[in-house]
Structure formats: C-alpha cells, structure tokens
Design a protein around this motif. Structure first.
Motif, PDB file in Angstrom:
ATOM      1  N   LEU A  47       0.848  -1.201   0.000  1.00  0.00           N
ATOM      2  CA  LEU A  47       0.000   0.000   0.000  1.00  0.00           C
ATOM      3  C   LEU A  47       0.880   1.245   0.000  1.00  0.00           C
ATOM      4  O   LEU A  47       1.819   1.354   0.789  1.00  0.00           O
ATOM      5  CB  LEU A  47      -0.894   0.010   1.248  1.00  0.00           C
ATOM      6  N   SER A  48       0.555   2.181  -0.882  1.00  0.00           N
ATOM      7  CA  SER A  48       1.242   3.470  -0.860  1.00  0.00           C
ATOM      8  C   SER A  48       0.577   4.350   0.195  1.00  0.00           C
ATOM      9  O   SER A  48      -0.560   4.775   0.033  1.00  0.00           O
ATOM     10  CB  SER A  48       1.154   4.148  -2.234  1.00  0.00           C
ATOM     11  N   VAL A  49       1.287   4.604   1.291  1.00  0.00           N
ATOM     12  CA  VAL A  49       0.698   5.410   2.368  1.00  0.00           C
ATOM     13  C   VAL A  49       0.966   6.900   2.174  1.00  0.00           C
ATOM     14  O   VAL A  49       0.340   7.741   2.788  1.00  0.00           O
ATOM     15  CB  VAL A  49       1.185   4.948   3.769  1.00  0.00           C
ATOM     16  N   LYS A  50       1.944   7.209   1.307  1.00  0.00           N
ATOM     17  CA  LYS A  50       2.201   8.614   0.942  1.00  0.00           C
ATOM     18  C   LYS A  50       2.710   8.592  -0.490  1.00  0.00           C
ATOM     19  O   LYS A  50       3.747   7.987  -0.779  1.00  0.00           O
ATOM     20  CB  LYS A  50       3.229   9.234   1.897  1.00  0.00           C
ATOM     21  N   THR A  51       1.972   9.205  -1.395  1.00  0.00           N
ATOM     22  CA  THR A  51       2.231   9.045  -2.827  1.00  0.00           C
ATOM     23  C   THR A  51       2.741  10.329  -3.469  1.00  0.00           C
ATOM     24  O   THR A  51       2.201  11.410  -3.230  1.00  0.00           O
ATOM     25  CB  THR A  51       0.927   8.599  -3.545  1.00  0.00           C
ATOM     26  N   GLY A  52       3.765  10.169  -4.348  1.00  0.00           N
ATOM     27  CA  GLY A  52       4.224  11.260  -5.197  1.00  0.00           C
ATOM     28  C   GLY A  52       4.988  12.347  -4.460  1.00  0.00           C
ATOM     29  O   GLY A  52       5.143  12.324  -3.240  1.00  0.00           O
ATOM     30  N   VAL A  71       0.318  10.332 -11.790  1.00  0.00           N
ATOM     31  CA  VAL A  71       0.246  10.035 -10.357  1.00  0.00           C
ATOM     32  C   VAL A  71      -0.266  11.255  -9.593  1.00  0.00           C
ATOM     33  O   VAL A  71       0.250  12.366  -9.727  1.00  0.00           O
ATOM     34  CB  VAL A  71       1.631   9.612  -9.813  1.00  0.00           C
ATOM     35  N   LYS A  72      -1.294  11.031  -8.805  1.00  0.00           N
ATOM     36  CA  LYS A  72      -1.845  12.110  -7.971  1.00  0.00           C
ATOM     37  C   LYS A  72      -1.113  12.127  -6.630  1.00  0.00           C
ATOM     38  O   LYS A  72      -1.047  11.113  -5.939  1.00  0.00           O
ATOM     39  CB  LYS A  72      -3.349  11.871  -7.707  1.00  0.00           C
ATOM     40  N   VAL A  73      -0.566  13.267  -6.290  1.00  0.00           N
ATOM     41  CA  VAL A  73       0.163  13.394  -5.027  1.00  0.00           C
ATOM     42  C   VAL A  73      -0.825  13.365  -3.861  1.00  0.00           C
ATOM     43  O   VAL A  73      -1.846  14.038  -3.909  1.00  0.00           O
ATOM     44  CB  VAL A  73       0.958  14.726  -4.997  1.00  0.00           C
ATOM     45  N   HIS A  74      -0.549  12.526  -2.854  1.00  0.00           N
ATOM     46  CA  HIS A  74      -1.358  12.633  -1.628  1.00  0.00           C
ATOM     47  C   HIS A  74      -0.474  12.497  -0.403  1.00  0.00           C
ATOM     48  O   HIS A  74       0.504  11.772  -0.387  1.00  0.00           O
ATOM     49  CB  HIS A  74      -2.560  11.662  -1.620  1.00  0.00           C
ATOM     50  N   ALA A 102       6.657   7.746  -0.483  1.00  0.00           N
ATOM     51  CA  ALA A 102       7.563   8.349  -1.467  1.00  0.00           C
ATOM     52  C   ALA A 102       8.402   9.437  -0.799  1.00  0.00           C
ATOM     53  O   ALA A 102       8.190  10.634  -0.998  1.00  0.00           O
ATOM     54  CB  ALA A 102       6.757   8.924  -2.638  1.00  0.00           C
ATOM     55  N   TRP A 103       9.339   9.004   0.020  1.00  0.00           N
ATOM     56  CA  TRP A 103      10.283   9.911   0.685  1.00  0.00           C
ATOM     57  C   TRP A 103      11.701   9.584   0.236  1.00  0.00           C
ATOM     58  O   TRP A 103      11.992   8.433  -0.101  1.00  0.00           O
ATOM     59  CB  TRP A 103      10.233   9.717   2.219  1.00  0.00           C
ATOM     60  N   ARG A 104      12.564  10.602   0.247  1.00  0.00           N
ATOM     61  CA  ARG A 104      13.984  10.338  -0.007  1.00  0.00           C
ATOM     62  C   ARG A 104      14.584   9.610   1.189  1.00  0.00           C
ATOM     63  O   ARG A 104      15.318   8.649   1.059  1.00  0.00           O
ATOM     64  CB  ARG A 104      14.724  11.667  -0.246  1.00  0.00           C
ATOM     65  N   THR A 132       8.734   0.516   3.312  1.00  0.00           N
ATOM     66  CA  THR A 132       9.752   1.020   2.396  1.00  0.00           C
ATOM     67  C   THR A 132       9.585   2.545   2.374  1.00  0.00           C
ATOM     68  O   THR A 132       8.604   3.073   1.851  1.00  0.00           O
ATOM     69  CB  THR A 132       9.657   0.366   0.999  1.00  0.00           C
ATOM     70  N   LEU A 133      10.499   3.225   3.041  1.00  0.00           N
ATOM     71  CA  LEU A 133      10.344   4.665   3.316  1.00  0.00           C
ATOM     72  C   LEU A 133      11.560   5.472   2.852  1.00  0.00           C
ATOM     73  O   LEU A 133      11.688   6.636   3.201  1.00  0.00           O
ATOM     74  CB  LEU A 133      10.159   4.884   4.827  1.00  0.00           C
ATOM     75  N   GLY A 134      12.455   4.847   2.106  1.00  0.00           N
ATOM     76  CA  GLY A 134      13.683   5.534   1.716  1.00  0.00           C
ATOM     77  C   GLY A 134      14.813   5.259   2.699  1.00  0.00           C
ATOM     78  O   GLY A 134      14.794   4.275   3.432  1.00  0.00           O
ATOM     79  N   MET A 135      15.782   6.146   2.715  1.00  0.00           N
ATOM     80  CA  MET A 135      16.961   5.942   3.562  1.00  0.00           C
ATOM     81  C   MET A 135      16.602   6.058   5.037  1.00  0.00           C
ATOM     82  O   MET A 135      15.683   6.790   5.407  1.00  0.00           O
ATOM     83  CB  MET A 135      18.055   6.940   3.189  1.00  0.00           C
ATOM     84  N   LEU A 136      17.356   5.350   5.853  1.00  0.00           N
ATOM     85  CA  LEU A 136      16.998   5.155   7.250  1.00  0.00           C
ATOM     86  C   LEU A 136      18.262   5.189   8.099  1.00  0.00           C
ATOM     87  O   LEU A 136      19.260   4.557   7.747  1.00  0.00           O
ATOM     88  CB  LEU A 136      16.363   3.758   7.342  1.00  0.00           C
ATOM     89  N   SER A 137      18.218   5.907   9.202  1.00  0.00           N
ATOM     90  CA  SER A 137      19.367   5.909  10.128  1.00  0.00           C
ATOM     91  C   SER A 137      19.267   4.706  11.063  1.00  0.00           C
ATOM     92  O   SER A 137      18.218   4.059  11.158  1.00  0.00           O
ATOM     93  CB  SER A 137      19.383   7.202  10.951  1.00  0.00           C
ATOM     94  N   GLU A 138      20.339   4.443  11.790  1.00  0.00           N
ATOM     95  CA  GLU A 138      20.346   3.327  12.741  1.00  0.00           C
ATOM     96  C   GLU A 138      19.288   3.539  13.835  1.00  0.00           C
ATOM     97  O   GLU A 138      18.571   2.617  14.220  1.00  0.00           O
ATOM     98  CB  GLU A 138      21.750   3.233  13.369  1.00  0.00           C
ATOM     99  N   ASP A 139      19.180   4.770  14.300  1.00  0.00           N
ATOM    100  CA  ASP A 139      18.230   5.088  15.369  1.00  0.00           C
ATOM    101  C   ASP A 139      16.785   4.916  14.889  1.00  0.00           C
ATOM    102  O   ASP A 139      15.932   4.387  15.603  1.00  0.00           O
ATOM    103  CB  ASP A 139      18.471   6.532  15.850  1.00  0.00           C
TER     104      ASP A 139
END
Length: 327
Positions: A47-52, A71-74, A102-104, A132-139
């Motif tokens: 599921l896309s929880v945040k799109t575009g 793609v509609k941004v939401h 869709a986050w960096r 799946t949220l993009g890059m992630l720190s250890e914390d």
C-alpha cells in the motif's frame, strides 16, 4: 542441502545466469525443493501510504516530483485508513502488509510518528509488517523495530556500475548503509532490483553478486520487471522478456537458497503459464491486490485461480520466527 555461501564470484554467478535455460530452471527447482516448501507462496499486499512528490530522480519512478505523470500526489494517509486496508488485505489472504512512502529518507517528525503507529497496529493484527520509506538511520531503524516492524524493503535497483545512469540524487553506498542499519536493528531485510532499465547482463549479475555477498543474504529478494510509465525517462523501454525474469529468479534462488524470491512488478503482463515457470524456477512470494504503489497488479480473484490451478498454498505469517524458536 545447498551450502549457504557469501563468497560467490561474479564469474560463478554469470556462468549460472547464462547456462541453458532448461538446465537453469531444473537446477533452481532442485535447490528450491531442498530448502523450501515448493507449494508454498508468501502473499504480500503493498500500500502506498504517501504518494508522489518525491525529490529523487529515479528515472523509472512516476512518483518523482520532477516528472509529469498521472500520479496524484497525496499526503500521508490517516492511521485508521491504513489499518482498515491492512485488515481487508488479511481477509483476502495476505500474511505480509507492506507500506510505502515516497520519501527520499525518513525524517524524525510527526509523519514518522504516524508510521510507527501504523506499524504497531498492523503488527497487532498478526501480520508481518514491512515498510519502504527511503533511507533510514540506525536510530530510526531501531524505533521501527521496537514498534513491531518485521521487514524493511530497500532495493538496490541495479548494479553499482549502472546506478548513476538511473539515479543521481543518491549513491550506491547510501543504499548499502540503509541495509546495514536495518540489519543492525535485527529487522528482516528485503532487497532486490529492477530489470529492463537499459542494463547489461553483467549489470544484472553485478546486482545479484552484491546481494549474495552481503554478510547475510536478504530474507526477501524482489525481482521486478520495469513497467514503463509515460512521463518518466524510461517510458520507451521495451517489455522485459519473460525468459530474462526466469533467469534472474532462478539465479537468485541458486545463490541465495533460503531467501524468499519475490515475483514482483511486471507480473500483471504475464500469463499463468509464464508465472508457473517463475514459481518452478524458485519464486515463492508475490504481491496481491490490484496495485503495486502506483503500477497495476493482477486482481485478487485472478491470483486465487492461479493458486488453485498450480496447487499452491499461502505461507503462514512469522514462519521464520517459528523455525528459529523450534531450533
């Protein structure tokens, strides 16, 4: 049983990938049966929880803000909406629920707090929860793990050599650092890639080599065929031949015997017979539901028919943890 190796050479993997296709399928099917229940397929919902609106420039992705696509941004969905969709997915037979934003990279803000609530809620339903949220720190990885996150997806996409042709807003080491942070937090790693991005066979082998020589193999390896989207730089790419998908799946199965090899994007363009060959070659995970983030996917009733025809059964949630407990 097949030996679990993390010292594969590119030459060895290339030789496997280029072996005669029927020999390759037979070898992969044999390895698959030695290490897994070949009738069992993990059913996941994405599921896309945040799109575009993503600031990255991944040239295949319709969610990049710089490309003009349909793609509609939401903004980030409400927690209750997501939990309702997770509940529906469970009712339709999914045992893993994946949430994509869709986050960096993840930022420590209210949106991340909401994602942590979503993770807690889905975990409470008895489903494996993946993000799946993009890059992630250890914390951040640690916070997700504490909230009940089971798996984290962060694909390599392609080989290190081809990477800059596809994405320039981050580098390959950023990808590997995130996978390392996920591993340190004791979260299951989901990482694979996409074929059909104009890469060579050597690039495909290179990506598989990176995955198979990580300190631990990813528990899940998605193999995606590019679904070209109008408005992206990859819109004119030709359809990936099914034999290329089979070669990728079979090679991944042979070099990472115990990983879940996921037949992912591109499945909507495959016949039942083509999908059957992918399962024969060692695929044992699919996405169910009519959408993969923003690209089409076969409908639930089509998959039910596919499972009946091939006599497949959905894999139970948390099976790896059960095995670990027994051991």
């Amino acid at each position: 049983m097949s030996e679990i190796r993390n010292d594969w050479t590119r030459e060895e993997i290339e030789e496997i990938y280029n072996s005669p296709i029927l020999d390759l399928i037979y070898r992969a099917a044999t390895v698959h049966r030695e290490n897994n229940d070949a009738q069992e397929v993990q059913v996941c919902t994405l599921l896309s929880v945040k799109t575009g609106g993503c600031p990255e420039d991944c040239s295949y992705c319709p969610q990049a803000a710089r490309y003009h696509t349909d793609v509609k941004v939401h903004k980030l969905l409400d927690v209750d909406d997501v939990l309702e969709k997770a509940s529906n997915a469970k009712a339709n037979g999914s045992t893993r629920f994946c949430m994509g934003a869709a986050w960096r990279e993840v930022r420590d803000n209210r949106d991340f707090d909401k994602v942590l609530e979503m993770v807690k809620g889905v975990n409470g339903m008895g489903m494996e929860v993946c993000c799946t949220l993009g890059m992630l720190s250890e914390d951040q990885a640690k916070k997700l793990q504490e909230a009940g996150l089971y798996a984290y997806n962060h694909n390599l996409d392609t080989s290190e050599e081809h990477y800059n042709e596809i994405i320039t807003t981050r580098n390959y080491d950023d990808r590997l650092d995130t996978l390392e942070n996920v591993r340190k937090a004791k979260i299951s790693v989901c990482s694979g890639g996409i074929i059909g991005l104009g890469e060579t066979e050597k690039d495909r082998v290179g990506m598989l080599h990176t995955l198979a020589t990580l300190p631990e193999h990813p528990e899940s390896v998605p193999v995606n065929a590019l679904v070209p989207v109008e408005g992206t730089p990859m819109e004119k790419q030709p359809k990936v031949p099914v034999w290329d998908m089979i070669r990728m799946i079979a090679t991944a199965r042979i070099i990472m015997p115990k990983a879940m090899v996921r037949l992912s994007a591109g499945r909507v363009r495959m016949s039942q017979e083509e999908q059957a060959l992918c399962f024969m070659a060692g695929a044992n995970s699919i996405f169910a539901g009519d959408k993969l983030l923003t690209t089409p996917n076969p409908e639930v009733n089509e998959d039910e028919e596919l499972f009946q025809v091939l006599n497949l059964k959905p894999r139970k949630a948390f099976k790896d943890q059960e095995k670990a407990t027994v051991a």
